[in-house]
Design an enzyme around this catalytic site. Structure first.
Site, short mmCIF file in Angstrom:
data_model
loop_
_atom_site.label_atom_id
_atom_site.label_comp_id
_atom_site.label_asym_id
_atom_site.label_seq_id
_atom_site.Cartn_x
_atom_site.Cartn_y
_atom_site.Cartn_z
N ARG A 261 14.37 -24.61 3.58
CA ARG A 261 14.05 -24.68 2.15
C ARG A 261 13.03 -23.62 1.76
O ARG A 261 12.05 -23.41 2.48
CB ARG A 261 13.50 -26.07 1.81
CG ARG A 261 14.52 -27.16 2.09
CD ARG A 261 14.05 -28.53 1.66
NE ARG A 261 15.06 -29.52 2.02
CZ ARG A 261 14.92 -30.82 1.84
NH1 ARG A 261 13.82 -31.32 1.29
NH2 ARG A 261 15.89 -31.65 2.19
N ARG A 276 5.20 -29.38 5.00
CA ARG A 276 6.07 -28.60 4.12
C ARG A 276 6.38 -27.26 4.77
O ARG A 276 5.68 -26.27 4.55
CB ARG A 276 5.38 -28.40 2.75
CG ARG A 276 6.30 -28.00 1.62
CD ARG A 276 5.57 -27.99 0.29
NE ARG A 276 5.14 -29.32 -0.09
CZ ARG A 276 5.89 -30.21 -0.72
NH1 ARG A 276 7.11 -29.88 -1.06
NH2 ARG A 276 5.41 -31.40 -1.00
N GLU A 348 5.70 -39.12 1.94
CA GLU A 348 7.15 -39.30 2.02
C GLU A 348 7.71 -38.82 3.35
O GLU A 348 7.40 -37.74 3.82
CB GLU A 348 7.81 -38.52 0.87
CG GLU A 348 9.32 -38.62 0.90
CD GLU A 348 9.99 -37.61 -0.04
OE1 GLU A 348 9.36 -37.20 -1.02
OE2 GLU A 348 11.15 -37.25 0.24
N SER A 351 14.08 -40.18 2.07
CA SER A 351 14.61 -40.50 0.74
C SER A 351 16.02 -41.01 0.93
O SER A 351 16.80 -40.37 1.61
CB SER A 351 14.72 -39.23 -0.11
OG SER A 351 13.57 -39.02 -0.83
N ARG A 390 7.83 -34.54 10.07
CA ARG A 390 6.82 -35.41 9.46
C ARG A 390 6.54 -36.63 10.34
O ARG A 390 5.42 -37.14 10.37
CB ARG A 390 7.28 -35.85 8.06
CG ARG A 390 7.21 -34.70 7.06
CD ARG A 390 7.48 -35.12 5.64
NE ARG A 390 7.39 -33.95 4.76
CZ ARG A 390 7.47 -34.00 3.43
NH1 ARG A 390 7.68 -35.17 2.82
NH2 ARG A 390 7.38 -32.91 2.72
#
Length: 423
Positions: A261, A276, A348, A351, A390
RNA sequence: GGAGAGAUGGCUGAGUGGUCGAAAGCGCUCGCCUCGAAAGCGAGUGGGCGGAUUCCCGCCUCGUGAGUUCGAAUCUCACUCUCUCCGCCA
């Protein structure tokens, strides 16, 4: 992609949904163009009808050896007119498509209404947040000090937002991947899939990453390929342009993949650590279901992802994402957030979304019902099960000890072949 | 990279300018037969769009896009993809 008829018949519902999602799409313009298009289309089709009928007559006349010159001349004129009108209709089509591609999915009625992530609703919590009798360190310090991670080397080799894993760090990353994949395939009934890490433009389009979010993706220069931002893209698009036998539903697939990403628009956020990165590992869950079952399946998917965190003993909470924070393709979404001691808050880590038939329309994925009726669109769901990097970070932080070592969660010990990671 | 072959409905596979949206087979649905099932027999069965919405009508669709023609699955061109052989390489 929404059903055009839904927009046409319930424009207010769609407008309201867009407003709730904090997106802007011009529904009024859409409707105006749509109406104009149909007006022209009606006329065009009647001209074509004439042409088809008269062409048949020409064939008849010629068979009977009669003269058809007059009629042929007439049809030539009609044909020219048809071409003109066709290009006009095409222009309207293109405008409509362009608008349609950028209209977001409509939130499910059970989604809490809200403006931003501040309005997301906590559904439940699990696990005890640990009390530390020493000053907690962030995972990037722990990881570097234990020789598990090397951000500096990565920035020398590639750039920021990349890392090298080293030694037991690599083993922990692999342990997490294997543990998660084993759990989902052996306990939750998923079939393992290993997808291509590059996909073509149409696949990115099918799952909704394009055309709106092109700047978030990595494009491979000189090709039409994109690096996948999530395995959701290839694993959902596995079924693009197909009609699935209804007996085979629901389909449960899970996949490990690296994800890429750009993180455009988050410059300066989470610049340190694993949270990130431009490249990270993830285990993804993808379900293809009948429309009637998708919400039931969403709850089960969330619980499958929760099982990962429960087994690892990481405290977490489940949050129902509000309308303003929902994202483009989801009709409903739950996030799993893990406790990060150095952040002092939940972060987070997963999802889980029900996209209903939004992606199925874009990618043209249908199923033939068991009773043999007409093919119809499936519902697609996807969820992280869970983000590996994560999780790595969460383990380092939650299992850190005063002496700088990290205890290996029980569930990982057979994979790690050790109890503690120390210098 | 070089040479060749191909792309037709859920699947297999006919079809080379005029009722072809498409033969045939398989599959599927319904009916008959049967105590039940299989077999057999009969009927039906792609998708999209537009219009009327009780029956229905029209347009488009034979990999994608352009072109020739009154008319294209069928002819021409470009592109994409698949397969085979050769070369190169993990």
């Amino acid at each position: 992609m929404l059903d055009i008829k839904r927009i046409r018949n319930n424009p207010d519902e769609v407008k309201k949904a867009i407003e709730l999602k904090k997106e802007n799409s011009n529904i009024d313009e859409f409707l105006k163009i749509d109406e104009k298009r149909r007006e022209i289309l009606k006329e065009l089709e009647s001209l074509k009808n004439t042409r088809n009928k008269e062409s048949e007559n020409i064939a008849k006349l010629k068979k009977e050896g009669k003269d058809a010159e007059e009629l042929i001349k007439e049809m030539k004129e009609i044909s020219d007119k048809i071409k003109e009108m066709e290009s006009e209709v095409k222009q309207y089509d293109e405008k409509l498509e362009e608008l349609l591609w950028t209209i977001p999915n409509i939130p499910h009625e059970s989604v809490p209404v809200g403006d931003s992530d501040a309005d997301n609703v906590e559904i439940r919590r699990w696990g005890e947040v640990r009390e530390f009798d020493f000053e907690v360190k962030p995972h990037w310090d722990i990881g570097v000090e234990l020789g598990l991670l090397d951000f500096e080397a990565a920035s020398r080799v590639t750039g920021s937002r990349f890392t090298f894993y080293k030694g037991l760090g690599c083993r922990l990353e692999r342990a997490l991947i294997n543990f998660m994949m084993d759990l989902h395939t052996e306990k939750h009934g998923y079939t393992e899939v290993f997808p291509p890490f590059m996909v073509h433009r149409r696949s990115m389009f099918g799952t909704g990453q394009l055309p709106k979010f092109e700047e978030d993706a990595f494009k491979v220069a000189g090709t039409d390929y994109f690096l996948i931002p999530t395995a959701e893209v290839p694993v959902t698009n596995m079924y693009r342009e197909t009609i699935i036998d209804g007996e085979k539903l629901p389909i449960y697939n899970c996949a490990y993949s690296a994800c890429f990403r750009q993180e455009a628009g988050s410059a300066g956020r989470d610049t340190r650590g694993l949270i990130r990165q431009h490249q990270f590992n993830k285990v993804e869950l993808v379900k293809i279901t009948e429309p009637e079952k998708s919400y039931e399946e969403l709850e089960k998917m969330v619980s499958d992802a929760e099982d990962v965190l429960k087994a690892l003993g990481i405290p977490y909470r489940v949050v129902s994402i509000c309308t303003g924070d929902l994202g483009f393709t989801a009709a409903k979404k739950y996030d799993l957030e893990v406790w990060m001691p150095s952040y002092g808050r939940y972060v987070e880590i997963s999802s889980c979304s029900n996209c209903e038939d939004f992606q199925a329309r874009r990618a043209n994925i249908k199923y033939r019902p068991k009773d043999g009726g007409k093919a119809q669109y499936v519902h697609t769901l996807n969820g992280s099960g869970v983000a590996v990097g994560r999780t790595f970070a969460a383990i380092l932080e939650n299992y850190q000890q005063k002496d700088g070592s990290v205890v290996v969660p029980e569930a990982l010990r057979t994979y790690m072949r050790c109890d503690v990671i120390r210098k």
